[in-house]
Design an enzyme around this catalytic site. Structure first.
Site, PDB file in Angstrom:
ATOM      1  N   GLY A  15       0.848  -1.196   0.000  1.00  0.00           N
ATOM      2  CA  GLY A  15       0.000   0.000   0.000  1.00  0.00           C
ATOM      3  C   GLY A  15       0.880   1.242   0.000  1.00  0.00           C
ATOM      4  O   GLY A  15       2.117   1.153  -0.162  1.00  0.00           O
ATOM      5  N   LYS A  37       0.984  -9.556  -0.169  1.00  0.00           N
ATOM      6  CA  LYS A  37       0.120 -10.749  -0.166  1.00  0.00           C
ATOM      7  C   LYS A  37      -0.420 -11.100  -1.555  1.00  0.00           C
ATOM      8  O   LYS A  37      -0.453 -12.255  -1.940  1.00  0.00           O
ATOM      9  CB  LYS A  37      -1.035 -10.495   0.806  1.00  0.00           C
ATOM     10  CG  LYS A  37      -1.945 -11.665   0.977  1.00  0.00           C
ATOM     11  CD  LYS A  37      -2.614 -11.701   2.324  1.00  0.00           C
ATOM     12  CE  LYS A  37      -3.519 -10.556   2.637  1.00  0.00           C
ATOM     13  NZ  LYS A  37      -4.161 -10.707   3.944  1.00  0.00           N
ATOM     14  N   ALA A  48      -8.495   4.779  -2.007  1.00  0.00           N
ATOM     15  CA  ALA A  48      -8.766   6.065  -1.345  1.00  0.00           C
ATOM     16  C   ALA A  48      -9.134   7.120  -2.375  1.00  0.00           C
ATOM     17  O   ALA A  48      -8.456   7.275  -3.380  1.00  0.00           O
ATOM     18  CB  ALA A  48      -7.555   6.506  -0.539  1.00  0.00           C
ATOM     19  N   GLY A  51      -8.956  12.375  -0.433  1.00  0.00           N
ATOM     20  CA  GLY A  51      -7.792  13.242  -0.520  1.00  0.00           C
ATOM     21  C   GLY A  51      -6.827  13.060   0.621  1.00  0.00           C
ATOM     22  O   GLY A  51      -6.901  12.097   1.387  1.00  0.00           O
ATOM     23  N   ARG A 269     -15.819  12.159  12.237  1.00  0.00           N
ATOM     24  CA  ARG A 269     -16.413  10.944  11.658  1.00  0.00           C
ATOM     25  C   ARG A 269     -17.275  10.146  12.623  1.00  0.00           C
ATOM     26  O   ARG A 269     -18.383   9.729  12.289  1.00  0.00           O
ATOM     27  CB  ARG A 269     -15.298  10.034  11.174  1.00  0.00           C
ATOM     28  CG  ARG A 269     -14.910  10.385   9.787  1.00  0.00           C
ATOM     29  CD  ARG A 269     -14.129   9.295   9.175  1.00  0.00           C
ATOM     30  NE  ARG A 269     -14.123   9.530   7.745  1.00  0.00           N
ATOM     31  CZ  ARG A 269     -13.254   9.007   6.913  1.00  0.00           C
ATOM     32  NH1 ARG A 269     -12.330   8.187   7.360  1.00  0.00           N
ATOM     33  NH2 ARG A 269     -13.316   9.267   5.632  1.00  0.00           N
TER      34      ARG A 269
HETATM   35  C1  LIG Z   1     -12.491   2.934   0.075  1.00  0.00           C
HETATM   36  C2  LIG Z   1     -11.497   3.683   0.911  1.00  0.00           C
HETATM   37  C3  LIG Z   1     -11.386   5.061   0.789  1.00  0.00           C
HETATM   38  C4  LIG Z   1     -10.452   5.765   1.561  1.00  0.00           C
HETATM   39  N1  LIG Z   1     -10.292   7.114   1.381  1.00  0.00           N
HETATM   40  C5  LIG Z   1      -9.298   7.765   2.046  1.00  0.00           C
HETATM   41  C6  LIG Z   1      -9.008   9.144   1.763  1.00  0.00           C
HETATM   42  O1  LIG Z   1      -9.631   9.763   0.920  1.00  0.00           O
HETATM   43  N2  LIG Z   1      -7.998   9.709   2.443  1.00  0.00           N
HETATM   44  C7  LIG Z   1      -7.243   9.065   3.397  1.00  0.00           C
HETATM   45  O2  LIG Z   1      -6.333   9.635   3.970  1.00  0.00           O
HETATM   46  N3  LIG Z   1      -7.504   7.763   3.666  1.00  0.00           N
HETATM   47  C8  LIG Z   1      -8.497   7.105   3.008  1.00  0.00           C
HETATM   48  N4  LIG Z   1      -8.732   5.781   3.267  1.00  0.00           N
HETATM   49  C9  LIG Z   1      -7.872   5.098   4.236  1.00  0.00           C
HETATM   50  C10 LIG Z   1      -6.515   4.831   3.625  1.00  0.00           C
HETATM   51  O3  LIG Z   1      -6.618   4.645   2.243  1.00  0.00           O
HETATM   52  C11 LIG Z   1      -5.868   3.589   4.224  1.00  0.00           C
HETATM   53  O4  LIG Z   1      -5.994   3.574   5.600  1.00  0.00           O
HETATM   54  C12 LIG Z   1      -4.385   3.593   3.903  1.00  0.00           C
HETATM   55  O5  LIG Z   1      -4.208   3.802   2.531  1.00  0.00           O
HETATM   56  C13 LIG Z   1      -3.761   2.299   4.349  1.00  0.00           C
HETATM   57  O6  LIG Z   1      -2.495   2.206   3.754  1.00  0.00           O
HETATM   58  P1  LIG Z   1      -1.517   1.081   4.207  1.00  0.00           P
HETATM   59  O7  LIG Z   1      -0.319   1.189   3.348  1.00  0.00           O
HETATM   60  O8  LIG Z   1      -1.331   1.135   5.675  1.00  0.00           O
HETATM   61  O9  LIG Z   1      -2.336  -0.282   3.937  1.00  0.00           O
HETATM   62  P2  LIG Z   1      -2.972  -0.848   2.589  1.00  0.00           P
HETATM   63  O10 LIG Z   1      -3.062   0.159   1.525  1.00  0.00           O
HETATM   64  O11 LIG Z   1      -4.207  -1.550   3.016  1.00  0.00           O
HETATM   65  O12 LIG Z   1      -1.886  -1.909   2.134  1.00  0.00           O
HETATM   66  C14 LIG Z   1      -1.597  -3.043   2.896  1.00  0.00           C
HETATM   67  C15 LIG Z   1      -0.773  -3.988   2.066  1.00  0.00           C
HETATM   68  O13 LIG Z   1      -0.332  -5.067   2.875  1.00  0.00           O
HETATM   69  C16 LIG Z   1      -0.578  -6.290   2.170  1.00  0.00           C
HETATM   70  N5  LIG Z   1      -0.699  -7.358   3.157  1.00  0.00           N
HETATM   71  C17 LIG Z   1      -1.714  -7.633   4.008  1.00  0.00           C
HETATM   72  N6  LIG Z   1      -1.434  -8.752   4.708  1.00  0.00           N
HETATM   73  C18 LIG Z   1      -0.222  -9.179   4.297  1.00  0.00           C
HETATM   74  C19 LIG Z   1       0.604 -10.292   4.602  1.00  0.00           C
HETATM   75  N7  LIG Z   1       0.233 -11.228   5.488  1.00  0.00           N
HETATM   76  N8  LIG Z   1       1.791 -10.402   3.976  1.00  0.00           N
HETATM   77  C20 LIG Z   1       2.198  -9.509   3.036  1.00  0.00           C
HETATM   78  N9  LIG Z   1       1.438  -8.457   2.680  1.00  0.00           N
HETATM   79  C21 LIG Z   1       0.255  -8.292   3.312  1.00  0.00           C
HETATM   80  C22 LIG Z   1      -1.836  -6.010   1.374  1.00  0.00           C
HETATM   81  O14 LIG Z   1      -2.001  -6.921   0.339  1.00  0.00           O
HETATM   82  C23 LIG Z   1      -1.524  -4.583   0.897  1.00  0.00           C
HETATM   83  O15 LIG Z   1      -0.680  -4.601  -0.224  1.00  0.00           O
HETATM   84  C24 LIG Z   1      -9.659   5.065   2.501  1.00  0.00           C
HETATM   85  C25 LIG Z   1      -9.791   3.686   2.638  1.00  0.00           C
HETATM   86  C26 LIG Z   1     -10.692   2.983   1.853  1.00  0.00           C
HETATM   87  C27 LIG Z   1     -10.810   1.502   2.026  1.00  0.00           C
END
Ligand SMILES: Cc1cc2nc3c(=O)[nH]c(=O)nc-3n(C[C@H](O)[C@H](O)[C@H](O)COP(=O)(O)OP(=O)(O)OC[C@H]3O[C@@H](n4cnc5c(N)ncnc54)[C@H](O)[C@@H]3O)c2cc1C
Length: 397
Positions: A15, A37, A48, A51, A269
């Site tokens: 992510g 994964k 997301a 913004g 929220r």
């Molecule tokens: C529909 C939606 C809209 C959103 N809109 C906004 C917004 O407008 N603004 C904002 O700030 N936030 C927003 N959010 C929240 C934000 O997008 C997320 O909280 C944030 O992007 C999470 O990023 P991350 O890198 O922590 O995790 P993620 O983007 O969830 O990435 C996690 C990664 O870890 C991998 N993974 C999981 N388990 C394992 C494992 N066992 N081994 C290896 N890899 C694994 C997954 O496959 C993925 O690639 C939104 C969320 C959603 C769902």
């Protein structure tokens, strides 16, 4: 199973936070591997829409941004982390721009929206596909920098090794001096268990948090899960869709069955989500054709100009189902969306396990028990960069 020595930094997750950490560690001179994964593209970050927050407006400042976070968190956030988040926000935006993210501009400067709980206009957008734009740019940087990538390689175990940590990722065993956990939250799994809808990607299942806890890491606020106030309630194909909060920033309001406003549509929220649930409980909601609870989101109050610039994807999705949000209100109800808490980290994103860093939704503290919208993508970039740089430095010591 293949054994593979020789990495300085192993990043788990693709992510926004994992990609930012991997690029930053690589550019700090580390030999980096990134394991994820599913495919490199699959994550919540790419979904997301709304913004990313950063204080650029004339009447705004990082301090004001920090105060809004503190208030929205009901004074539960870790202020050391909040100060890092808000003070590094402008430079995080410039870094993304250098990587090719083109934020929507208007009259020579960023187009800024006010999001729930904010006292100033602070939300930068790339249309309503902000996460997609950010992850695409970061992925391209990863590819251009030639980092080693293990797709379809879920982390299954993490143990101390001879020179750092030993991880089993899919069919591989990898040794690395340091590890960055960036595997996101668990709301997809949690919603499935509760029989509820979620906005989340199927990969959001939380097993990496469990592995870290088993290895002895500390966590905080893991029970604090966030409902997005505006899940799509109807039509069926839009159920669980997160209607961007920017709809409300650009004038949409929540209405009950009698067409009355029952809450400040731009409140924090948790307050807005609770107000919707309470209104429905009082019998003032509406029912979807398949019998689900809902209220109206009156999107007809959004101007054509704002909708075309900042909500084109949302409009396309609804219009494809035969509903024009600029002509009729849409039906909405809160859906499980975000894990507020997570692994305890310090200002360099290091967990309580030496050499194990965590960033993004898997980490706790930055939002306390209630996150403001737009601060999660920001957290991913700010703490992803910090985690990557600190992990690379530690590996070189
Ligand atoms: C529909 C939606 C809209 C959103 N809109 C906004 C917004 O407008 N603004 C904002 O700030 N936030 C927003 N959010 C929240 C934000 O997008 C997320 O909280 C944030 O992007 C999470 O990023 P991350 O890198 O922590 O995790 P993620 O983007 O969830 O990435 C996690 C990664 O870890 C991998 N993974 C999981 N388990 C394992 C494992 N066992 N081994 C290896 N890899 C694994 C997954 O496959 C993925 O690639 C939104 C969320 C959603 C769902």
């Amino acid at each position: 199973m293949s054994a593979n020595g020789g990495f300085d930094v192993l990043v788990i997750g693709s992510g926004a936070s994992g990609l930012a950490a991997a690029v930053s560690a690589g550019r700090a001179g580390a030999r980096v591997a990134l394991a994820t994964k599913g495919s490199l593209q699959s994550c919540n970050s790419a979904k997301a829409q709304g913004g990313i927050q950063a204080a650029f407006a004339e009447d705004d400042s990082p301090e004001r941004h920090a105060e809004d976070v503190w208030r929205s968190s009901h004074e539960t956030a870790d202020m050391r982390l909040v100060e890092v988040l808000t003070s590094e926000a402008p430079s995080a935006i410039h870094w993304l721009e250098e990587l090719g993210v083109a934020f929507t501009r208007e009259h020579g400067s960023y187009r800024l929206a006010r999001c729930g709980g904010a006292t100033a206009k602070r939300l930068l957008q790339v249309g309503d596909r902000t996460g997609h734009a950010i992850t695409t740019a970061l992925r391209e940087a990863c590819e251009a920098d030639g980092l080693t990538v293990y797709p379809k390689s879920p982390l299954a175990s993490l143990e101390p090794g001879e020179s750092g940590w030993r991880a089993r990722i899919g069919e591989h065993t990898v040794d690395a001096a340091t590890v960055v956990l960036a595997a996101g939250g668990r709301c997809y799994a949690e919603a499935a268990e509760r029989g509820e809808l979620s906005t989340n990607h199927p990969g959001a299942t939380g097993e990496v948090t469990r592995l870290a806890l088993d290895a002895g890491a500390e966590a905080r606020d893991l029970d604090a899960l966030q409902y997005h106030p505006n899940g799509g309630a109807w039509p069926e194909t839009m159920q669980g869709y997160s209607i961007p909060e920017t709809t409300r920033a650009y004038g949409a309001v929540l209405l009950n069955a009698d067409g009355e406003e029952f809450t400040d549509s731009l409140g924090p929220r948790d307050v807005v989500a609770q107000a919707i649930v309470d209104e429905v409980t009082k019998g003032n909601g509406v029912e979807t054709p398949d019998g689900r609870p809902a209220v109206y989101l009156d999107t007809t109050r959004i101007s054509q100009h704002d909708a075309e610039l900042s909500l084109p994807y949302m409009l396309r999705r609804y219009r494809a189902c035969g509903i024009d949000p600029l002509v009729e209100p849409i039906l909405t109800y809160p859906v499980l969306h975000y894990q507020n808490g997570g692994l305890v980290i310090d200002a360099d994103a290091e967990t309580t396990l030496e050499g194990v860093f965590a960033c993004g939704e898997i980490a706790g503290g930055t939002h306390g028990r209630n996150r403001m919208m737009g601060n999660s993508l920001l957290e991913c970039v700010v703490f992803g960069r910090r985690a990557g740089r600190a992990a690379a430095k530690r590996a070189s010591e």
